[in-house]
Design a protein around this motif. Structure first.
Motif, PDB file in Angstrom:
ATOM      1  N   PHE A 171       0.811  -1.209   0.000  1.00 55.20           N
ATOM      2  CA  PHE A 171       0.000   0.000   0.000  1.00 55.20           C
ATOM      3  C   PHE A 171       0.848   1.264   0.000  1.00 55.20           C
ATOM      4  CE2 PHE A 171      -3.745  -2.419   1.940  1.00 55.20           C
ATOM      5  CZ  PHE A 171      -4.413  -2.447   0.729  1.00 55.20           C
ATOM      6  N   MET A 223       1.623   2.325  -3.539  1.00 53.88           N
ATOM      7  CA  MET A 223       0.598   2.026  -4.529  1.00 53.88           C
ATOM      8  C   MET A 223       0.522   3.093  -5.609  1.00 53.88           C
ATOM      9  SD  MET A 223      -2.991   0.294  -3.895  1.00 53.88           S
ATOM     10  CE  MET A 223      -4.391   1.241  -4.431  1.00 53.88           C
ATOM     11  N   ARG A 241       3.185   2.478  -8.059  1.00 51.39           N
ATOM     12  CA  ARG A 241       2.935   1.220  -8.747  1.00 51.39           C
ATOM     13  C   ARG A 241       1.849   1.345  -9.799  1.00 51.39           C
ATOM     14  NH1 ARG A 241       1.796  -4.200  -5.471  1.00 51.39           N
ATOM     15  NH2 ARG A 241       2.140  -5.755  -7.122  1.00 51.39           N
ATOM     16  N   LEU A 282      -8.476 -12.372 -13.096  1.00 47.56           N
ATOM     17  CA  LEU A 282      -8.377 -11.792 -11.759  1.00 47.56           C
ATOM     18  C   LEU A 282      -9.545 -12.214 -10.883  1.00 47.56           C
ATOM     19  CD1 LEU A 282      -7.166  -8.219 -12.653  1.00 47.56           C
ATOM     20  CD2 LEU A 282      -5.845 -10.279 -12.157  1.00 47.56           C
ATOM     21  N   ASP A 283      -9.292 -12.136  -9.602  1.00 46.80           N
ATOM     22  CA  ASP A 283     -10.322 -12.522  -8.644  1.00 46.80           C
ATOM     23  C   ASP A 283     -11.529 -11.600  -8.691  1.00 46.80           C
ATOM     24  OD1 ASP A 283      -8.920 -14.593  -7.757  1.00 46.80           O
ATOM     25  OD2 ASP A 283      -8.347 -13.755  -5.826  1.00 46.80           O
ATOM     26  N   GLY A 284     -11.259 -10.298  -8.733  1.00 46.90           N
ATOM     27  CA  GLY A 284     -12.378  -9.367  -8.604  1.00 46.90           C
ATOM     28  C   GLY A 284     -12.523  -8.478  -9.821  1.00 46.90           C
ATOM     29  N   PRO A 285     -13.553  -7.690  -9.854  1.00 46.11           N
ATOM     30  CA  PRO A 285     -13.822  -6.787 -10.970  1.00 46.11           C
ATOM     31  C   PRO A 285     -12.934  -5.550 -10.857  1.00 46.11           C
ATOM     32  CG  PRO A 285     -15.536  -6.598  -9.313  1.00 46.11           C
ATOM     33  CD  PRO A 285     -14.538  -7.573  -8.785  1.00 46.11           C
ATOM     34  N   ILE A 286     -11.786  -5.602 -11.521  1.00 45.88           N
ATOM     35  CA  ILE A 286     -10.798  -4.541 -11.349  1.00 45.88           C
ATOM     36  C   ILE A 286     -11.345  -3.171 -11.705  1.00 45.88           C
ATOM     37  CG2 ILE A 286      -9.837  -4.949 -13.649  1.00 45.88           C
ATOM     38  CD1 ILE A 286      -7.538  -4.134 -10.794  1.00 45.88           C
ATOM     39  N   GLN A 297     -13.276  -1.698  -8.974  1.00 46.46           N
ATOM     40  CA  GLN A 297     -12.427  -1.320  -7.849  1.00 46.46           C
ATOM     41  C   GLN A 297     -11.731   0.004  -8.121  1.00 46.46           C
ATOM     42  OE1 GLN A 297      -9.874  -4.576  -6.962  1.00 46.46           O
ATOM     43  NE2 GLN A 297     -11.570  -5.962  -6.575  1.00 46.46           N
ATOM     44  N   ALA A 322     -14.134   2.624  -7.504  1.00 43.75           N
ATOM     45  CA  ALA A 322     -14.329   2.836  -6.074  1.00 43.75           C
ATOM     46  C   ALA A 322     -13.189   3.679  -5.498  1.00 43.75           C
ATOM     47  CB  ALA A 322     -14.423   1.496  -5.348  1.00 43.75           C
ATOM     48  N   LEU A 324     -12.905  -2.576  -0.766  1.00 45.49           N
ATOM     49  CA  LEU A 324     -13.001  -3.163  -2.095  1.00 45.49           C
ATOM     50  C   LEU A 324     -13.380  -4.634  -2.039  1.00 45.49           C
ATOM     51  CD1 LEU A 324      -9.940  -1.484  -3.777  1.00 45.49           C
ATOM     52  CD2 LEU A 324     -12.314  -0.739  -3.666  1.00 45.49           C
ATOM     53  N   ASP A 325     -13.932  -5.084  -3.129  1.00 39.80           N
ATOM     54  CA  ASP A 325     -14.365  -6.471  -3.215  1.00 39.80           C
ATOM     55  C   ASP A 325     -13.195  -7.436  -3.122  1.00 39.80           C
ATOM     56  OD1 ASP A 325     -16.918  -5.824  -3.368  1.00 39.80           O
ATOM     57  OD2 ASP A 325     -17.213  -6.264  -5.492  1.00 39.80           O
ATOM     58  N   GLY A 326     -12.146  -7.141  -3.903  1.00 40.30           N
ATOM     59  CA  GLY A 326     -11.061  -8.117  -3.986  1.00 40.30           C
ATOM     60  C   GLY A 326      -9.743  -7.567  -3.476  1.00 40.30           C
ATOM     61  N   PRO A 327      -8.749  -8.410  -3.432  1.00 43.98           N
ATOM     62  CA  PRO A 327      -7.426  -8.006  -2.966  1.00 43.98           C
ATOM     63  C   PRO A 327      -6.693  -7.254  -4.067  1.00 43.98           C
ATOM     64  CG  PRO A 327      -7.436 -10.322  -3.549  1.00 43.98           C
ATOM     65  CD  PRO A 327      -8.796  -9.800  -3.864  1.00 43.98           C
ATOM     66  N   ILE A 328      -6.792  -5.963  -4.044  1.00 47.97           N
ATOM     67  CA  ILE A 328      -6.273  -5.148  -5.143  1.00 47.97           C
ATOM     68  C   ILE A 328      -4.776  -5.356  -5.367  1.00 47.97           C
ATOM     69  CG2 ILE A 328      -5.940  -3.154  -3.624  1.00 47.97           C
ATOM     70  CD1 ILE A 328      -7.147  -2.629  -7.129  1.00 47.97           C
ATOM     71  N   LEU A 329      -4.026  -5.491  -4.286  1.00 47.45           N
ATOM     72  CA  LEU A 329      -2.576  -5.632  -4.452  1.00 47.45           C
ATOM     73  C   LEU A 329      -2.227  -6.904  -5.209  1.00 47.45           C
ATOM     74  CD1 LEU A 329      -1.173  -4.383  -1.014  1.00 47.45           C
ATOM     75  CD2 LEU A 329      -1.079  -3.231  -3.228  1.00 47.45           C
ATOM     76  N   GLN A 362      -4.117  -8.372  -7.323  1.00 49.91           N
ATOM     77  CA  GLN A 362      -4.537  -8.205  -8.714  1.00 49.91           C
ATOM     78  C   GLN A 362      -3.495  -7.426  -9.494  1.00 49.91           C
ATOM     79  OE1 GLN A 362      -8.465  -6.628  -8.702  1.00 49.91           O
ATOM     80  NE2 GLN A 362      -9.307  -8.356  -7.581  1.00 49.91           N
TER      81      GLN A 362
END
Lengths: 162, 162
Positions: free
Chosen positions: A11, A14, A17, A132-136, A139, A142, B132-137, B139
DNA sequence: GGATGTTATATAACGTGTTATAGATTAAAT
DNA sequence: ATTTAATCTATAACACGTTATATAACATCC
């Protein structure tokens, strides 16, 4: 082999990154554009897309639409003018505003891009992000919304303004 | 109000968007640093952190560690030298290499930052990303790894090199 | 209707990334 | 051993974002 500190620090880094990945993605996008033989910069596309979607826009509206500052929009618009993709003329009701519109050449480029280039790029990025796991995208939205509500400085625990 | 095309276009403009968010995050981070009264740029921190973690590094290793190109590392190292946070001397075994190390002042800054500033920034970013829904890092890591495996141009369907 | 303030765009100066290339040092090859 | 190739850092030129400020056009107020 040296460790990637930006990645390691999580973090904390970030910002760096995201920027780094964004730059890489844009460079890759540029390559796809170049391979298609188009004489345009990746960063100029959103300007054309904005006008295509909303009709002629002023410099200020373009800046808002692509999410940069006004001087940046002035510069990129100047480049697109130079390339002949857009035209610019004072707004009839307000001489301060400059309405930027697509030329025939610009509209051709947009039409071709919409049909051939953009789907290719979007598909490549989707492929990259597909597993990917989630909806980038949601995110990212958000995060943008969160920053609009309260910038980082207002989230750092030192200034508890309760 | 004009629509945000970069956001609307989704995957197509993900490069621009990541860059934009990264720049915003870094600007916010800079504000936290400034409020703490430290005379350093957000982008210089990863260099200090890298040396703190791994010991003296060469210019090339620093570039690798922070994920930029060598000329960029040369420039930022020059700034840190100017500020007195790092020292530079030729490697004993290879006169081409320059070993960059922390000065006492640099180590002080890192120690203070590790204790006070970095946790604050990391907490603020975590707060921002917390819901957030998923683990952004993870991703982001997946995207970086994906790009390392095959750049976008090799994922665009036009060049099926089967 | 002229002074004053506000808004829109342009320009200047800067920050920080890039690519291309030069210079110095080391390694390799004949 | 001298030439040639490879490696590391520095420098130059450019891209594209920023902030600060100047200029021109519109709006307002007395």
């Amino acid at each position: 082999m040296v460790e990637d500190v930006v990645r390691t620090l999580g973090f904390l880094c970030m910002g760096s990154r995201l920027r780094r990945i964004g730059e890489r993605l844009q460079a890759d996008t540029q390559q796809v554009i170049d391979e298609a033989g188009l004489g345009i910069q990746a960063g100029q596309y959103p300007f054309l897309a904005a006008i295509d979607r909303a009709g002629p826009l002023t410099i200020g509206e373009l800046a808002q639409a692509v999410g940069i500052t006004q001087p940046g929009a002035t510069r990129t618009t100047g480049q697109l003018l130079e390339l002949g993709y857009v035209d610019m003329q004072p707004a009839p009701d307000d001489q301060r505003r400059r309405l930027v519109s697509l030329t025939a050449k610009g509209q051709d480029l947009v039409d071709y891009s919409k049909k051939v280039i953009w789907p290719r790029i979007a598909a490549a990025v989707a492929d990259l992000c597909g597993d990917l796991d989630g909806p980038i995208l949601e995110q990212l939205a958000a995060i943008e919304d969160g920053l609009a509500v309260a910038p980082l400085a207002r989230r750092s625990p030192v200034k508890e303004e309760t």
